[in-house]
Design an enzyme around this catalytic site. Structure first.
Site, PDB file in Angstrom:
ATOM      1  N   CYS A  64       1.224  -1.632 -10.045  1.00  0.00           N
ATOM      2  CA  CYS A  64       2.466  -2.439 -10.088  1.00  0.00           C
ATOM      3  C   CYS A  64       2.737  -3.091  -8.738  1.00  0.00           C
ATOM      4  O   CYS A  64       3.133  -4.249  -8.672  1.00  0.00           O
ATOM      5  CB  CYS A  64       3.681  -1.565 -10.421  1.00  0.00           C
ATOM      6  SG  CYS A  64       3.422  -0.343 -11.682  1.00  0.00           S
ATOM      7  N   ASP A  65       2.586  -2.348  -7.665  1.00  0.00           N
ATOM      8  CA  ASP A  65       3.111  -2.791  -6.373  1.00  0.00           C
ATOM      9  C   ASP A  65       2.050  -3.100  -5.309  1.00  0.00           C
ATOM     10  O   ASP A  65       2.394  -3.616  -4.248  1.00  0.00           O
ATOM     11  CB  ASP A  65       4.066  -1.711  -5.815  1.00  0.00           C
ATOM     12  CG  ASP A  65       5.267  -1.502  -6.736  1.00  0.00           C
ATOM     13  OD1 ASP A  65       5.685  -2.484  -7.379  1.00  0.00           O
ATOM     14  OD2 ASP A  65       5.767  -0.370  -6.840  1.00  0.00           O
TER      15      ASP A  65
ATOM     16  N   CYS B 163       3.171   3.553  -8.048  1.00  0.00           N
ATOM     17  CA  CYS B 163       2.305   2.777  -8.949  1.00  0.00           C
ATOM     18  C   CYS B 163       1.585   1.676  -8.186  1.00  0.00           C
ATOM     19  O   CYS B 163       2.160   0.626  -7.891  1.00  0.00           O
ATOM     20  CB  CYS B 163       3.130   2.182 -10.092  1.00  0.00           C
ATOM     21  SG  CYS B 163       2.134   1.216 -11.243  1.00  0.00           S
TER      22      CYS B 163
END
Ligand code: NDP
Length: 320
Positions: free
Chosen positions: A144-145, A141
């Site tokens: 997200c990261d 992701c």
């Protein structure tokens, strides 16, 4: 036999942000929800380290802690959180009909409403070196990261819309993004392909696969294989993003609920209603586009409100 069957108002299947948010709302509406956590209590977020994009956490929070908070909030209003898998369902076609569910291939439950929040599972390549470094620089992701790799060099695998979108997202944050597409063309829409090819810090490699992710504790590099020429090449990277698709966790609902050709549950219009009365779907199991904790939580709230309205409409019909 029938005395073994537990009857409840609201069964929630799956314990990610969608399931727990549905539980918070359903519990506050006196629907006495019972949530079955599934195999991965807390869902995909429990495999994430830092969550920086969920509103309300100014300093970020790690995924498992956030899921504990959500669980505690759901329990505070009386949600029963149970560890267990729903292994089979028999969903009623009747308005007001009871939906049957089997827990761990044994216990039977009958529910007036069902909220499906079973999520989706990101696909990985399956290489041992990739599995070893999940959480150590290998992620599925970018949104997200990606932030953790600000100003660094990363790589992404995949040639669909997700990979194209995530590659351009990463290119905004990172110094350089090497994009590995296994075929000689991308599956992504023409518009997305254009965005990729016109972004100067994306190094697009066709016919290229991951041979090995390099590094012991954290990602330090990547050995790539050109599947046409057989040539191998090593590059230095700190993050590897896998964007080769997701599999919605809908196997037990096959043949009973309307799904698209990829297995995502189809919901009606802007609601969380499925084709079965009293059955609602929220979170990644019905969303292949946004896939964020906060959007999943939003649809979890909607599912509980839809379920509550459904129950009130049935009661009105019975008393009319
Ligand atoms: P897709 O299934 O569309 O694409 C998967 C990509 O990963 C393909 O390029 C595929 O290659 C590649 N791939 C699969 N397995 C491997 C492997 N083992 N090794 C290397 N590469 C691999 O998944 P997406 O997640 O991209 O998209 C899912 C759906 O969601 C699509 O319908 C998409 O259009 C939609 N979507 C829409 C968005 C939007 O509209 N904004 C954003 C994101 C997704 P190959 O082509 O060779 O099979």
């Amino acid at each position: 036999m029938s005395e073994n069957i537990e009857r409840i108002k609201c069964l929630i299947i799956g314990s990610g942000p969608a399931g727990y948010t549905a539980a918070i709302y359903a519990a506050r509406a006196d629907m006495h929800p019972v949530i079955y956590t599934g195999m991965e209590p807390g869902g995909q977020l429990t495999t994430t380290t830092e969550v920086d994009n969920f509103p309300g956490y100014p300093n970020g929070v790690d995924g498992p802690t956030m899921m504990v908070h959500l669980q505690q909030q759901a329990e505070r209003f009386g949600t029963q959180v149970r560890i267990g898998m729903i292994t089979a369902v028999e969903l009623s076609n009747e308005l007001g009909g009871l939906h049957k569910a089997t827990v761990d291939n044994s216990k039977q439950i009958e529910a007036e409403t069902v909220i499906i929040s079973t999520g989706a599972t990101a696909k990985y390549l399956g290489l041992p070196s990739e599995q070893k470094l999940r959480g150590g620089g290998v992620s599925a992701c970018a949104v997200c990261d990606g932030f953790f790799y600000k100003g660094q060099e990363v790589a992404i695998v995949g040639g669909g819309d997700t990979a194209a979108e995530e590659a351009t997202y990463l290119a905004n944050i990172c110094k350089k993004v090497t994009m590995l597409v296994r075929g000689d063309s991308m599956r992504a829409s023409k518009a997305m392909q254009h965005r990729v090819t016109s972004t100067t810090n994306i190094d697009l490699r066709y016919n290229t696969e991951v041979d090995e992710v390099l590094g012991e504790q954290v990602v330090e590099g990547l050995r790539m294989l050109n599947n046409e020429t057989g040539e191998k090449e090593e590059i230095e990277i700190t993050g590897l993003f896998i964007a080769i698709g997701h599999k919605p966790n809908t196997d037990i609902f096959k043949g009973q609920i309307d799904m698209d050709d990829m297995g995502y549950i189809i919901t009606k219009g802007k609601s969380t209603k499925t084709n079965k009365p009293g059955v609602f779907a929220s979170g990644d199991v019905q969303d292949k586009e946004y896939r964020q904790a906060v959007t999943a939580a939003g649809t979890g709230c909607m599912a509980a409100l839809d379920a509550e309205r459904y129950l009130s409409s049935i009661e009105k019909e019975v008393t009319a």
